[in-house]
Design an enzyme around this catalytic site. Structure first.
Site, PDB file in Angstrom:
ATOM      1  N   ARG A   1      15.067  -0.007   8.160  1.00 54.49           N
ATOM      2  CA  ARG A   1      14.777  -1.416   7.857  1.00 54.49           C
ATOM      3  C   ARG A   1      15.946  -2.334   8.206  1.00 54.49           C
ATOM      4  NH1 ARG A   1      10.469   0.676   7.332  1.00 54.49           N
ATOM      5  NH2 ARG A   1       8.867   0.228   5.783  1.00 54.49           N
TER       6      ARG A   1
ATOM      7  N   SER B   1       6.206  -3.778   0.833  1.00 52.16           N
ATOM      8  CA  SER B   1       7.257  -3.273  -0.064  1.00 52.16           C
ATOM      9  C   SER B   1       8.251  -4.392  -0.346  1.00 52.16           C
ATOM     10  CB  SER B   1       8.009  -2.116   0.600  1.00 52.16           C
ATOM     11  OG  SER B   1       7.133  -1.085   0.941  1.00 52.16           O
TER      12      SER B   1
ATOM     13  N   GLU C   1      13.876  -5.821   0.117  1.00 50.75           N
ATOM     14  CA  GLU C   1      13.573  -5.736   1.542  1.00 50.75           C
ATOM     15  C   GLU C   1      13.139  -7.095   2.078  1.00 50.75           C
ATOM     16  OE1 GLU C   1      10.234  -4.832   4.166  1.00 50.75           O
ATOM     17  OE2 GLU C   1      10.422  -2.851   3.269  1.00 50.75           O
TER      18      GLU C   1
HETATM   19  N1  EPU Z   1       5.398   6.530  -5.491  1.00 54.74           N
HETATM   20  C1  EPU Z   1       5.172   6.533  -6.844  1.00 54.74           C
HETATM   21  N2  EPU Z   1       4.615   5.417  -7.418  1.00 54.74           N
HETATM   22  C2  EPU Z   1       4.298   4.336  -6.703  1.00 54.74           C
HETATM   23  C3  EPU Z   1       4.535   4.325  -5.322  1.00 54.74           C
HETATM   24  C4  EPU Z   1       5.095   5.438  -4.729  1.00 54.74           C
HETATM   25  O1  EPU Z   1       5.448   7.493  -7.525  1.00 54.74           O
HETATM   26  O2  EPU Z   1       3.796   3.368  -7.291  1.00 54.74           O
HETATM   27  C5  EPU Z   1       5.990   7.737  -4.878  1.00 54.74           C
HETATM   28  C6  EPU Z   1       4.948   8.794  -4.570  1.00 54.74           C
HETATM   29  O3  EPU Z   1       5.520  10.034  -4.817  1.00 54.74           O
HETATM   30  C7  EPU Z   1       4.720   8.658  -3.096  1.00 54.74           C
HETATM   31  C8  EPU Z   1       6.099   8.221  -2.603  1.00 54.74           C
HETATM   32  O4  EPU Z   1       6.604   7.394  -3.652  1.00 54.74           O
HETATM   33  O5  EPU Z   1       4.321   9.850  -2.501  1.00 54.74           O
HETATM   34  C9  EPU Z   1       6.076   7.457  -1.310  1.00 54.74           C
HETATM   35  O6  EPU Z   1       5.137   6.393  -1.419  1.00 54.74           O
HETATM   36  P1  EPU Z   1       4.451   5.759  -0.117  1.00 54.74           P
HETATM   37  O7  EPU Z   1       3.923   6.823   0.775  1.00 54.74           O
HETATM   38  O8  EPU Z   1       3.502   4.708  -0.557  1.00 54.74           O
HETATM   39  O9  EPU Z   1       5.662   5.121   0.677  1.00 54.74           O
HETATM   40  P2  EPU Z   1       6.871   4.206   0.187  1.00 54.74           P
HETATM   41  O10 EPU Z   1       8.121   4.986   0.366  1.00 54.74           O
HETATM   42  O11 EPU Z   1       6.603   3.627  -1.145  1.00 54.74           O
HETATM   43  C10 EPU Z   1       7.333   3.311   2.594  1.00 54.74           C
HETATM   44  C11 EPU Z   1       7.488   1.990   3.274  1.00 54.74           C
HETATM   45  C12 EPU Z   1       6.155   1.335   3.512  1.00 54.74           C
HETATM   46  C13 EPU Z   1       5.303   2.260   4.364  1.00 54.74           C
HETATM   47  C14 EPU Z   1       5.167   3.615   3.649  1.00 54.74           C
HETATM   48  C15 EPU Z   1       4.456   4.630   4.491  1.00 54.74           C
HETATM   49  C16 EPU Z   1       9.651   1.149   2.565  1.00 54.74           C
HETATM   50  C17 EPU Z   1      10.395   0.144   1.741  1.00 54.74           C
HETATM   51  N3  EPU Z   1       8.339   1.109   2.474  1.00 54.74           N
HETATM   52  O12 EPU Z   1       6.803   3.048   1.299  1.00 54.74           O
HETATM   53  O13 EPU Z   1       6.374   0.142   4.240  1.00 54.74           O
HETATM   54  O14 EPU Z   1       4.019   1.713   4.599  1.00 54.74           O
HETATM   55  O15 EPU Z   1       6.495   4.149   3.376  1.00 54.74           O
HETATM   56  O16 EPU Z   1       5.278   5.073   5.523  1.00 54.74           O
HETATM   57  O17 EPU Z   1      10.283   1.924   3.281  1.00 54.74           O
HETATM   58  C18 EPU Z   1       6.783  -2.193   3.966  1.00 54.74           C
HETATM   59  O18 EPU Z   1       7.898  -1.994   4.453  1.00 54.74           O
HETATM   60  O19 EPU Z   1       6.403  -3.339   3.618  1.00 54.74           O
HETATM   61  C19 EPU Z   1       5.878  -1.066   3.774  1.00 54.74           C
HETATM   62  C20 EPU Z   1       4.690  -1.197   3.196  1.00 54.74           C
END
Ligand code: EPU
Length: 338
Positions: A164, A238, A334
């Site tokens: 990012r 995010s 972010e």
């Molecule tokens: N999780 C929770 N609770 C929640 C959300 C997530 O426990 O409410 C845990 C779960 O274990 C889940 C893990 O976090 O498996 C990862 O969650 P998710 O796959 O939704 O991905 P993220 O790390 O929360 C990142 C990016 C997203 C992107 C997704 C998929 C960042 C800041 N965000 O989210 O990007 O879509 O991975 O690759 O890196 C964005 O930047 O706006 C965005 C949406």
């Protein structure tokens, strides 16, 4: 030269849908427009803000300066062997470009389906999702240097991409306006299914050799199920970055919180799931005045309709404070705060 509007509402130009007034507002349609605009001495001392899709910013105040919306359009491509060089104007809508690539069966962007925002913004924060980041498909971009009024070309190394982040957020913050980006895609179906949720969904759909279109559809499905649609509920995806911490620190946290979610990045660092940290503090799905976090993804802050930018900002501060006191981790926003 496009007209410059005064006291212009930005409410429809930011995906949080919060009200903010720009003292001056202009949409530019070409590099030439930019040149004419920014070499006009009238604007030399005026604070400027460049916006694309407005999908990664939170206005906490009116903007007493010149807001420039990049609206440079155009998509073209060149195929060399199996390589495809796909070029797009900075004002193209990111997802339109992804659909264009998918329709042409060009591989590389499909995991980035449905991300809101513009092409010009894509390298700035090295957008990423489902195992792919812009850095994996970036070839070069054209950028207008405000100080000199000239166009510079940035290749992959010049951009210094990391999670990012890029040189446009650090050393060159506010110094360049990206007018066009070229991505390097492939006619070979090099599919990236490293992200667990993609595989699960493919399995459900009984697809064993997915096409570019399959991946795009699967990713879109996952996103829709987890993330709120900004056209119906204001948000900027995010709100925070996933914090990156040292291995030792991760082990200590893991011993205290055995369920903590973290992914190994390399031998020394782990990336923590900020969504998990926020959920553990009890914020998931919570409605707090006009704001709150999304019911399916605690990392996303939403506008329930009437929130002001300041209200959303103050809410994000509460989240930072509680994650800090429970885990000792300081979340980094972010979203750009204006
Ligand atoms: N999780 C929770 N609770 C929640 C959300 C997530 O426990 O409410 C845990 C779960 O274990 C889940 C893990 O976090 O498996 C990862 O969650 P998710 O796959 O939704 O991905 P993220 O790390 O929360 C990142 C990016 C997203 C992107 C997704 C998929 C960042 C800041 N965000 O989210 O990007 O879509 O991975 O690759 O890196 C964005 O930047 O706006 C965005 C949406």
């Amino acid at each position: 030269m496009p007209s410059i509007l005064e006291n212009f509402s930005l409410k429809n130009l930011n995906t949080f849908g919060v009200e903010a007034i720009a003292r001056w507002y202009v949409e530019i349609n070409s590099e030439h427009d930019l040149q004419v605009l920014l070499t006009d001495a009238k604007w030399f001392d005026t604070e400027r803000l460049v916006i694309g899709g407005g999908s990664n910013m939170l206005f906490t105040r009116d903007f007493n300066g010149l807001v420039i919306r990049v609206n440079i359009k155009g998509i073209e491509y060149v195929v060399k062997g199996t390589e495809v060089y796909l070029k797009a104007g900075g004002g193209e809508v990111w997802n339109d470009l992804v659909n264009y690539a998918v329709d042409h069966n060009f591989a590389g962007m499909e995991n980035l389906s449905l991300i809101p925002g513009s092409v010009g913004a894509s390298p700035i924060q090295n957008i990423g999702a489902y195992g792919v980041e812009i850095k994996d498909i970036f070839y070069e971009c054209r950028a207008f240097e405000i100080e000199t009024g000239t166009i510079k070309i940035f290749n992959l190394n010049d951009c210094v991409f990391s999670y990012r982040d890029s040189i446009f957020k650090t050393q060159f913050k506010g110094k360049f306006i990206i007018t066009q980006v070229t991505y390097k895609l492939s006619t070979l179906q090099n599919i990236n299914t490293s992200y667990g949720a993609i595989n699960e969904e493919l399995l459900k759909r009984q697809i064993s050799t997915p096409s570019v279109k399959d991946i795009s559809q699967v990713v879109s499905h996952i996103r829709i199920s987890k993330l709120p649609d900004p056209s119906t509920i204001g948000n900027a995806g995010s709100f925070f970055k996933n914090p990156i911490i040292e291995h030792e620190r991760f082990l200590i946290l893991k011993s205290e919180f055995p369920d903590i979610v973290g992914f190994k990045i390399d031998e020394t660092r782990f990336k923590l799931a900020a969504g998990w940290l926020i959920e553990q503090c009890g914020w998931k799905g919570m409605v707090f005045g006009n704001t709150g976090t999304w019911k399916n993804q605690a990392l996303v802050i939403v506008n329930h309709g009437q929130a002001t930018g300041l209200e959303i900002f103050n809410f994000s501060h509460k989240i930072i404070e509680s994650v800090k006191s429970k885990f000792g981790i300081i979340l980094d926003r972010e979203v750009n705060i204006i």
